[in-house]
Design an enzyme around this catalytic site. Sequence first.
Site, short mmCIF file in Angstrom:
data_model
loop_
_atom_site.label_atom_id
_atom_site.label_comp_id
_atom_site.label_asym_id
_atom_site.label_seq_id
_atom_site.Cartn_x
_atom_site.Cartn_y
_atom_site.Cartn_z
N ASN A 100 -9.28 35.03 -16.02
CA ASN A 100 -8.02 34.74 -15.35
C ASN A 100 -7.65 33.26 -15.43
OD1 ASN A 100 -10.35 34.70 -13.41
ND2 ASN A 100 -8.84 33.66 -12.14
N TYR A 160 -27.61 25.34 -11.09
CA TYR A 160 -26.69 25.63 -12.19
C TYR A 160 -27.41 25.49 -13.53
CZ TYR A 160 -22.93 24.93 -15.56
OH TYR A 160 -22.12 25.02 -16.67
#
Length: 316
Positions: free
Chosen positions: A47, A199
């Site tokens: 998106n 991460y």
Amino acid sequence: MFGFLLLLSLPFILYLVTPKIRKMLSSGVCTSNVQLPGKVAIVTGANTGIGKETAKDLAQRGARVYLACRDVDKGELAAREIQAVTGNSQVFVRKLDLADTKSIRAFAKDFLAEEKHLHLLINNAGVMMCPYSKTADGFEMHIGVNHLGHFLLTHLLLEKLKESAPSRIVNLSSLGHHLGRIHFHNLQGEKFYSAGLAYCHSKLANILFTKELAKRLKGSGVTTYSVHPGTVHSELTRYSSIMRWLWQLFFVFIKTPQEGAQTSLYCALTEGLESLSGSHFSDCQLAWVSYQGRNEIIARRLWDVSCDLLGLPVDW
């Protein structure tokens, strides 16, 4: 006086050199002319950012593209934009929350009922430097979304990829994997947690997953690659005010999402890459992987542990 004049001239100097710096840093362009009519692709996190640009390029080439998004409303906006730009009406949005295995299973079930083929799976979505939190299934958010979510999704779609061969899987990793370590006693951040390191650990997991998956898929017609997209301006920095500040300060060195999508597209489309399945790419060329990222024993153990956490058979 000289220093004062130099300071005054700095904006002009930056104006002159910025285009050259940008050109150098955006090196690596997918030049493939491959067209994709009749091909089906899934792009997670499509998106916005790199995912949207990847989906747009695939749609431009004529593919049926599924935008697998957590935020369906944003996904619909992206789909309409892609349809308008490419003239391809076969761009669809489906709900996928990689932080919830029920959502992942529901997405895969609906897709398999809807489509007869799947030629490209781009595991693009991810989270970065978010505060300690857990997924719906109790996994630490980085390892849960960036690794385990895509691990499960790939498992659920793999037979369809094999049936549609030749097909490809592209896993987005990061240069940050060099700072990552797989500590099995602290995989979920139980003993120690750092958002930045969490991460990096998850991005190392992406590389190890790609490596082990390639071994298991040998001879199946399905190939897989991990990629470092570069330092890209995206929504991944939304959890870190420091990262947003650094992105603004060093904007000259930051790639656009379109530039960041090039290596994903290169691995998805370039002919003749089959023999390099399991490899890591950056700027549309082979890239160096950390020592632990090349460790086959760790890759196999991470596979086994991931299967155990997700309740999957080890041999798939």
